[in-house]
Design a protein around this motif. Structure first.
Motif, PDB file in Angstrom:
ATOM      1  N   VAL A 139       0.983  -1.294   0.070  1.00  0.00           N
ATOM      2  CA  VAL A 139       0.008   0.144  -0.116  1.00  0.00           C
ATOM      3  C   VAL A 139       0.844   1.233  -0.079  1.00  0.00           C
ATOM      4  N   GLU A 140       0.353   1.964  -0.754  1.00  0.00           N
ATOM      5  CA  GLU A 140       1.140   3.614  -0.768  1.00  0.00           C
ATOM      6  C   GLU A 140       0.732   4.538   0.238  1.00  0.00           C
ATOM      7  N   LEU A 141       1.576   4.972   1.112  1.00  0.00           N
ATOM      8  CA  LEU A 141       1.230   5.749   2.396  1.00  0.00           C
ATOM      9  C   LEU A 141       2.165   6.876   2.430  1.00  0.00           C
ATOM     10  N   GLU A 142       1.594   8.052   3.320  1.00  0.00           N
ATOM     11  CA  GLU A 142       2.383   9.092   3.356  1.00  0.00           C
ATOM     12  C   GLU A 142       2.692   9.055   4.954  1.00  0.00           C
ATOM     13  N   VAL A 143       3.745   8.640   5.445  1.00  0.00           N
ATOM     14  CA  VAL A 143       4.081   8.498   6.813  1.00  0.00           C
ATOM     15  C   VAL A 143       5.202   9.433   7.198  1.00  0.00           C
ATOM     16  N   ASP A 144       4.867  10.459   8.123  1.00  0.00           N
ATOM     17  CA  ASP A 144       5.729  11.364   8.856  1.00  0.00           C
ATOM     18  C   ASP A 144       6.563  12.430   7.605  1.00  0.00           C
ATOM     19  N   GLY A 145       5.683  12.650   6.638  1.00  0.00           N
ATOM     20  CA  GLY A 145       6.334  13.367   5.447  1.00  0.00           C
ATOM     21  C   GLY A 145       7.231  12.612   4.520  1.00  0.00           C
ATOM     22  N   THR A 146       7.027  11.238   4.650  1.00  0.00           N
ATOM     23  CA  THR A 146       7.684  10.568   3.606  1.00  0.00           C
ATOM     24  C   THR A 146       6.733   9.638   2.825  1.00  0.00           C
ATOM     25  N   LYS A 147       6.548   9.859   1.586  1.00  0.00           N
ATOM     26  CA  LYS A 147       5.774   8.708   0.558  1.00  0.00           C
ATOM     27  C   LYS A 147       6.213   7.882   0.300  1.00  0.00           C
ATOM     28  N   ALA A 148       5.613   6.822   0.439  1.00  0.00           N
ATOM     29  CA  ALA A 148       6.445   5.448  -0.158  1.00  0.00           C
ATOM     30  C   ALA A 148       5.369   4.241  -0.129  1.00  0.00           C
ATOM     31  N   VAL A 149       5.808   3.181  -0.755  1.00  0.00           N
ATOM     32  CA  VAL A 149       5.038   1.847  -0.691  1.00  0.00           C
ATOM     33  C   VAL A 149       5.429   1.076   0.353  1.00  0.00           C
ATOM     34  N   PHE A 150       4.461   0.735   1.452  1.00  0.00           N
ATOM     35  CA  PHE A 150       4.953  -0.279   2.484  1.00  0.00           C
ATOM     36  C   PHE A 150       4.144  -1.721   2.075  1.00  0.00           C
ATOM     37  N   ALA A 151       4.732  -2.533   2.642  1.00  0.00           N
ATOM     38  CA  ALA A 151       4.344  -3.911   2.795  1.00  0.00           C
ATOM     39  C   ALA A 151       3.456  -3.986   4.037  1.00  0.00           C
ATOM     40  N   GLU A 152       2.388  -4.436   4.003  1.00  0.00           N
ATOM     41  CA  GLU A 152       1.293  -4.220   5.118  1.00  0.00           C
ATOM     42  C   GLU A 152       1.178  -5.651   5.765  1.00  0.00           C
ATOM     43  N   TYR A 153       1.539  -5.881   6.969  1.00  0.00           N
ATOM     44  CA  TYR A 153       1.444  -7.169   7.584  1.00  0.00           C
ATOM     45  C   TYR A 153       0.612  -7.138   8.704  1.00  0.00           C
ATOM     46  N   LEU A 154      -0.322  -8.120   9.002  1.00  0.00           N
ATOM     47  CA  LEU A 154      -1.322  -8.420   9.993  1.00  0.00           C
ATOM     48  C   LEU A 154      -0.939  -9.174  11.053  1.00  0.00           C
ATOM     49  N   GLY A 155      -1.326  -8.801  12.421  1.00  0.00           N
ATOM     50  CA  GLY A 155      -0.530  -9.473  13.522  1.00  0.00           C
ATOM     51  C   GLY A 155      -1.218  -9.033  14.794  1.00  0.00           C
ATOM     52  N   ASP A 156      -0.587  -9.420  15.812  1.00  0.00           N
ATOM     53  CA  ASP A 156       0.088 -10.720  15.873  1.00  0.00           C
ATOM     54  C   ASP A 156      -1.082 -11.924  15.994  1.00  0.00           C
ATOM     55  N   LEU A 157      -0.976 -12.846  15.219  1.00  0.00           N
ATOM     56  CA  LEU A 157      -2.096 -13.710  14.915  1.00  0.00           C
ATOM     57  C   LEU A 157      -2.049 -14.670  16.184  1.00  0.00           C
ATOM     58  N   GLY A 158      -1.016 -14.732  16.972  1.00  0.00           N
ATOM     59  CA  GLY A 158      -1.172 -15.583  18.164  1.00  0.00           C
ATOM     60  C   GLY A 158      -1.896 -14.890  19.387  1.00  0.00           C
ATOM     61  N   GLU A 159      -2.425 -13.734  19.125  1.00  0.00           N
ATOM     62  CA  GLU A 159      -2.965 -12.867  20.030  1.00  0.00           C
ATOM     63  C   GLU A 159      -4.511 -12.870  20.107  1.00  0.00           C
ATOM     64  N   ARG A 160      -5.203 -12.508  21.021  1.00  0.00           N
ATOM     65  CA  ARG A 160      -6.536 -12.257  21.183  1.00  0.00           C
ATOM     66  C   ARG A 160      -6.933 -10.959  20.319  1.00  0.00           C
ATOM     67  N   HIS A 161      -7.986 -10.859  19.732  1.00  0.00           N
ATOM     68  CA  HIS A 161      -8.185  -9.505  18.879  1.00  0.00           C
ATOM     69  C   HIS A 161      -9.597  -9.515  18.869  1.00  0.00           C
ATOM     70  N   PRO A 162      -9.986  -8.158  19.225  1.00  0.00           N
ATOM     71  CA  PRO A 162     -11.439  -7.702  19.395  1.00  0.00           C
ATOM     72  C   PRO A 162     -12.049  -7.818  17.883  1.00  0.00           C
ATOM     73  N   LYS A 163     -13.368  -7.710  18.039  1.00  0.00           N
ATOM     74  CA  LYS A 163     -14.156  -7.494  16.814  1.00  0.00           C
ATOM     75  C   LYS A 163     -15.031  -6.314  16.571  1.00  0.00           C
ATOM     76  N   ARG A 164     -14.949  -5.751  15.475  1.00  0.00           N
ATOM     77  CA  ARG A 164     -15.795  -4.300  15.364  1.00  0.00           C
ATOM     78  C   ARG A 164     -16.594  -4.327  14.147  1.00  0.00           C
ATOM     79  N   LYS A 165     -18.000  -4.470  14.280  1.00  0.00           N
ATOM     80  CA  LYS A 165     -18.830  -4.585  13.142  1.00  0.00           C
ATOM     81  C   LYS A 165     -18.581  -6.032  12.557  1.00  0.00           C
ATOM     82  N   GLY A 166     -18.374  -6.951  13.266  1.00  0.00           N
ATOM     83  CA  GLY A 166     -18.535  -8.248  12.649  1.00  0.00           C
ATOM     84  C   GLY A 166     -16.787  -8.501  12.087  1.00  0.00           C
ATOM     85  N   GLU A 167     -15.944  -7.658  11.936  1.00  0.00           N
ATOM     86  CA  GLU A 167     -14.671  -7.735  11.446  1.00  0.00           C
ATOM     87  C   GLU A 167     -13.775  -7.933  12.604  1.00  0.00           C
ATOM     88  N   THR A 168     -12.955  -8.773  12.519  1.00  0.00           N
ATOM     89  CA  THR A 168     -11.545  -8.998  13.403  1.00  0.00           C
ATOM     90  C   THR A 168     -10.959  -7.748  13.060  1.00  0.00           C
TER      91      THR A 168
END
Lengths: 266, 571
Positions: A228-257
Motif C-alpha cells: 500500500v502507498e502511504l505518507e508517513v511522517d512526511g515520507t511518501k512510499a510503498v509499504f508492505a502491510e502485515y497483519l498480526g500478532d495472529l497468536g494474540e486475542r483480537h477484538p471484533k468491530r462490526k463483525g470484522e476482526t
C-alpha cells in the motif's frame, strides 16, 4: 509567557527526584518561592533551591510558563513528569522518568534521556534531540496502561522495550531501535525511521507500527496482507502491510476482526 | 500508666444503649473506668461538640499474608508516587489497594479502627501471616485459617465425623495461632485443582464426593461443638455471578439446622461475608440486577446469621481470594494479569487487578447493591460495613461508604450521575430508599456488632467501665450534623483522637504512637484424638512439602499474643 531559568549549581550525591519541576508546580510563583519547592534525594527531603539557582518568574498559569534548565541534569529524575501545559527546554541529558505521564504542553530535551521516559504519556509534545534509553513511552512497571496520547519524537536512537502496552498517541524514532517494540500494544502509532532489531509487535492487538529500515528478524505471528502507498511522517512510499500478532486475542468491530498492522517500507 | 478523662463529648455506645448523650469517659491502666475512679491528676480531654465511639472493629479484610504480598509483588504500579515519607514518626506509606503493613496500621488507626481480622490465612503459610501482622502498627489483629477445601476436613465430613473435624480445627488453630473457621467457596477451590468449580451447594467435589452443603453444615456443627468465639465465616459458592442469589439463600438457610453454643455471648452460627458479591439476579452480565431485597428479607428473619456488606467503592483495586476459579473467570472478563497458586492440601488463591468504573453498568449496580444491603438491614448489630478489602475497594474508603449510607443526598447524587443512571435505577431499588444510617446505628455496625459476632463483646466494641480503652473521637457534632457527605468523609478519615489500650495513638489525624498491638488467637483444649493424630502424621509423611515440626507458628513470630483459651473436652 514568562520564563524561569534554572541553572544547576550543585550535583546531587545520589539522584534528585524532581517531579515538582514542572510548569504546573511553578505557576504563579516568583524565583524565591520556586526555590522552596520540595524535591527529594534518597530518603531526604530537600528543595529545588538547594540544587538550582533560579532566575525569572513563572506565569500566572502553567500554560503561561516557560522553564529553561541549564547545567548537567543527568542525575535528575522525573523532570517534566505530569506536566499539563506550558513549555520546558532542558539543555542537558536527563535521567529516568523524564516527561512521564505528561498530559499537555511541550517538553524538549536537547541531550539524551535515560530509560522509562514518557511513561504513560497522555498528551502534549515531547521531543528528545539525542538518544532515548529503554522502556520509552511504555507503561510503568506492572501497569497495563502505556502511552495514551500525545506525540513523542526522538531524533536519535532508542533502546529496547519501547512503547510496551501502548494504547494511543504517536512515537517517532528517527534512528534505530533495539528489541521488543510495541509489545502488548492496543492502539497508537510507532514510526521507526531506521532499523529495528527483533520482536517487533509481539502480542500486538491493535495499532500500527511503521519501520523504514530493516527488521532483523520478523515475529512469526505476522502475515503479509497487501502492499500500500502511504505518507508517513512526511515520507511518501510503498509499504508492505502485515497483519498480526495472529497468536494474540483480537477484538471484533462490526463483525470484522481487528488486527494490529505492521508496515515495512519497500 | 496515665489516666485520662474525656469530657463533654457525645457518646454513642450500643452496649450501654447510649445514643449521643453527653457523658464523661474515664481511662485508667488501659481500661475504661467510672469517672469517679480516676485521680485528680488525670489528663483532661475536651471533646465538646465531638462524637465518641469505641474503637471500630474490622471483621473481614485481606491485610496480611502471602496472598496480600503476592499482590504487592505483581502490582508495583499500585505504589507509584507513594515513595516519599510524610513528616512525623510514620514510615513511608506505599500502596493504594495493597498498602504496606505500616500504611495498613496507620490508616485503620486514623479512621478510628483498633482491630482488624485477616480474612483468609492458608495454614501452611501462617508464619508469613503472623510476620506481617506483627509488623502492622497500632491495631490488634487476628487471622482466620481457611478450612472449606482442606483434605482432612473433606475426608472427615464425608463420613460425618464431627468430633474428628473439631479436633482437627483445634489442632490447626493451635498450630497456626488462628482465630476461627473460614470457608471460601466450599469444595469449589478443591474442584479448581481439577479444573472444575462448585457453583451450587449441591455440586459434588471431585474425588471427595462431598457437597458444599455438607461441608458448611459440618463445619458449623464442629464450630459449635468447640464453642469458638466466632462462628463459621463463609465466602459462599458462585461469587460474583449473575443469578447467584438463589445459591446464597440456599447457603444461608443451612444456618437453620445449627444452634449457637458458646460462652462468648455470640448468637449467630454463620457469618456470611461480602454479601454484595452474592446478591445478584439476572442470567448474564447483560441483565444483572439487584436481589438485595430478597436476600435481606431472609437475613432479617434469621437471627442466627450476621453478615458484612462488601461495598464497591468505584476505585481501581486488586482482587484477591482463596476462590481460585473465580479469579480465573475474572481474568477472562477483564484481560488483565492473573496470579494463581495452589496451597498443597489446604486451599488456593488467585489475584487479578480490577477497575470498578462508574461508567460500567455492572460496577454501578454492584455499588448500589452493597449500599442496599446495609440500608435494608433491620438489625445493625448483625450488619457490618466492609469493602472486603481490597476486593470491592480499599478499606481506606470506609469513610466514603459511611457518607453514602449516612447522607441520602450524597448517595442519590452519585446514583443519578452514573453514565447509565436510568439503567442502574431500573435494575436496583436504591433510589426508593431514603433511610440514612444514624451515628448510633453506625456504632453498632462498626463496633458493638462485629465485637459480638467475633465473641469479643466482653472487652471490645463498647465504652462500658471495665472494657478495653479503645476509643475513637470524631469531629462530628451530633447537635449540628454535617449536611454534606464529604464532611462525614473528612471526619471519619481523621479522628480527633484515637486511644488504643488507653494510650493516644492518633491525634488530629496524625499518628503519634505505634501502640502495643496484639495478635488474638484461640487455643481450644479437646479430648486426645488418636485418629486425627494418625492422619496428621500420615499426611505430613505422604503429601506435605514440609515436616510437621516446621509447620507450626513459633511464639517469636507473634511476640504479643492475646490468647483466648477454652476447654472443649467433652466427657
Amino acid at each position: 509567557m514568562k520564563t524561569v531559568t534554572l541553572t544547576v549549581k550543585k550535583e546531587p550525591e545520589l539522584y534528585l527526584e524532581c517531579e515538582t519541576l514542572t510548569p504546573d508546580a511553578f505557576a504563579g510563583k516568583k524565583a524565591d518561592e520556586i526555590a522552596k519547592i520540595p524535591a527529594y534525594q534518597g530518603r531526604e527531603d530537600t528543595t529545588l533551591g538547594e540544587y538550582f539557582s533560579i532566575a525569572g518568574q513563572a506565569g500566572a498559569s502553567a500554560a503561561e510558563t516557560q522553564i529553561i534548565i541549564n547545567g548537567d541534569c543527568s542525575k535528575m529524575k522525573y523532570i517534566g513528569a505530569k506536566m499539563s501545559a506550558g513549555e520546558m527546554i532542558v539543555n542537558s541529558d536527563t535521567d529516568m522518568y523524564t516527561g512521564g505521564w505528561m498530559t499537555g504542553g511541550k517538553l524538549v530535551v536537547k541531550g539524551n534521556v535515560h530509560s522509562f521516559c514518557g511513561l504513560g504519556m497522555e498528551g502534549g509534545e515531547f521531543i528528545i534531540e539525542g538518544d532515548a534509553g529503554n522502556y520509552l513511552a511504555a507503561s510503568y512497571r506492572g501497569d497495563w496502561r502505556g502511552m495514551q496520547g500525545g506525540v513523542l519524537r526522538v531524533k536519535g536512537n532508542a533502546g529496547s522495550d519501547i512503547c510496551t502496552f501502548m494504547n494511543g498517541g504517536e512515537v517517532i524514532i528517527e534512528g534505530n531501535v533495539d528489541i521488543h517494540i510495541g509489545t502488548h500494544m492496543e492502539g497508537g502509532k510507532i514510526v521507526v525511521k531506521g532499523n529495528a532489531n527483533r520482536r517487533v509487535g509481539g502480542q500486538l492487538v491493535k495499532g500500527e507500527i511503521y519501520v523504514f529500515g530493516n527488521i532483523n528478524v520478523m515475529m512469526p505471528g505476522f502475515k503479509h496482507n497487501r502492499d500500500v502507498e502511504l505518507e508517513v511522517d512526511g515520507t511518501k512510499a510503498v509499504f508492505a502491510e502485515y497483519l498480526g500478532d495472529l497468536g494474540e486475542r483480537h477484538p471484533k468491530r462490526k463483525g470484522e476482526t481487528v488486527y494490529g498492522k505492521l508496515y515495512l517500507k519497500k | 500508666m496515665s489516666e485520662y478523662i474525656i469530657k463533654n463529648g457525645h457518646v454513642f455506645d450500643p452496649v450501654q444503649k447510649i445514643k449521643g448523650d453527653k457523658k464523661d469517659i474515664a481511662i485508667k491502666d488501659g481500661k475504661i473506668v467510672e469517672a469517679s475512679e480516676v485521680s485528680s491528676s488525670a489528663k483532661s480531654i475536651n471533646a465538646k461538640g465531638k462524637t465518641i465511639m469505641a474503637g471500630a472493629m474490622e471483621i473481614h479484610a485481606h491485610v496480611a499474608g502471602p496472598k496480600v504480598n503476592a499482590g504487592r509483588w505483581f502490582r508495583p504500579e499500585d505504589k507509584i508516587f507513594d515513595s516519599h515519607k510524610k513528616p512525623g514518626m510514620t514510615r513511608i506509606e506505599g500502596g493504594k489497594s495493597i498498602p504496606t503493613v505500616f500504611k495498613t496500621g496507620y490508616e485503620y488507626a486514623r479512621m478510628g479502627y483498633t482491630f482488624a481480622m485477616e480474612a483468609a490465612m492458608p495454614p501452611l503459610y501462617a508464619r508469613h501471616v503472623h510476620e506481617e501482622i506483627h509488623d502492622t502498627p497500632i491495631i490488634d489483629e487476628a487471622a482466620l485459617p481457611v478450612f472449606g477445601n482442606n483434605w482432612f476436613i473433606l475426608e472427615y465430613l464425608k463420613n460425618r465425623e464431627i468430633e474428628n473435624t473439631a479436633a482437627y480445627i483445634a489442632w490447626i488453630l493451635n498450630q497456626t495461632k488462628g482465630y476461627g473457621v473460614k470457608i471460601v467457596n466450599p469444595g469449589g477451590t478443591e474442584a479448581w485443582a481439577w479444573g472444575l468449580n462448585c457453583l451450587t451447594i449441591n455440586d459434588p467435589v471431585p474425588y471427595f464426593e462431598i457437597t458444599p452443603a455438607e461441608i458448611v453444615t459440618g463445619l458449623m456443627e464442629a464450630n459449635e461443638y468447640l464453642g469458638l468465639p466466632h462462628s463459621v465465616h463463609i465466602h459462599q459458592n458462585d461469587l460474583g455471578n449473575p443469578g447467584n442469589y438463589k445459591v446464597t439463600l440456599d447457603t444461608l438457610r443451612l444456618a437453620e439446622k445449627v444452634k449457637p453454643k458458646n460462652d462468648f455471648g455470640r448468637d449467630q452460627v454463620m457469618h456470611s461475608t461480602h454479601l454484595q458479591f452474592h446478591a445478584y439476579g439476572g442470567e448474564s452480565f447483560a441483565n444483572i440486577e439487584s436481589k438485595a431485597k430478597e436476600v435481606m428479607d431472609y437475613v432479617n428473619s434469621n437471627e442466627a446469621i450476621t453478615f458484612d456488606t462488601g461495598n464497591v467503592t468505584l476505585d481501581e483495586t486488586t482482587t484477591m481470594t482463596a476462590d481460585g476459579p473465580f479469579e480465573h473467570h475474572l481474568c477472562s472478563l477483564n484481560h488483565l494479569k492473573w496470579f494463581n497458586v495452589d496451597v498443597e492440601l489446604e486451599t488456593a488463591a488467585g489475584i487479578v487487578p480490577y477497575v470498578y468504573s462508574p461508567n460500567v453498568s455492572v460496577n454501578a449496580i454492584q455499588w448500589a447493591i452493597g449500599l442496599e444491603l446495609a440500608l435494608y438491614a433491620k438489625d445493625p448489630m448483625r450488619c457490618f460495613i466492609t469493602t472486603d478489602h481490597p476486593n470491592a475497594g480499599p478499606f481506606t474508603r470506609y469513610p466514603r461508604v459511611m457518607s453514602w449510607l449516612m447522607c441520602a443526598k450524597t448517595r442519590n447524587e452519585r446514583l443519578n450521575t452514573f453514565k447509565n443512571a436510568d439503567k442502574i435505577i431500573d435494575r436496583t431499588t436504591l433510589a426508593e430508599i431514603d433511610r440514612e444510617i444514624s451515628l448510633y446505628e453506625l456504632a453498632a455496625m462498626t463496633r458493638a456488632g462485629p465485637a459480638k459476632s467475633l465473641g469479643l463483646s466482653k472487652d471490645f466494641g463498647g465504652l462500658k467501665p471495665g472494657m478495653n480503652a479503645d476509643i475513637a473521637i470524631y469531629n462530628i457534632n451530633p447537635e449540628k450534623l454535617p449536611t454534606k457527605g464529604e464532611d462525614y468523609e473528612k471526619a471519619f478519615s481523621n479522628v480527633a483522637y484515637l486511644f488504643k489500650d488507653g494510650k493516644i495513638c492518633v491525634k488530629d489525624g496524625t499518628v503519634v504512637d505505634n501502640g502495643q498491638k496484639k495478635t488474638f488467637w484461640v487455643d481450644v483444649k479437646v479430648n486426645p484424638n488418636k485418629q486425627v493424630r494418625h492422619d496428621v502424621v500420615e499426611k505430613f509423611l505422604k503429601y506435605y512439602s514440609v515436616n510437621e515440626g516446621n509447620y507450626s507458628v513459633p511464639d517469636d513470630y507473634a511476640p504479643h499474643q492475646h490468647i483466648i483459651s477454652l476447654d472443649a473436652t467433652h466427657a
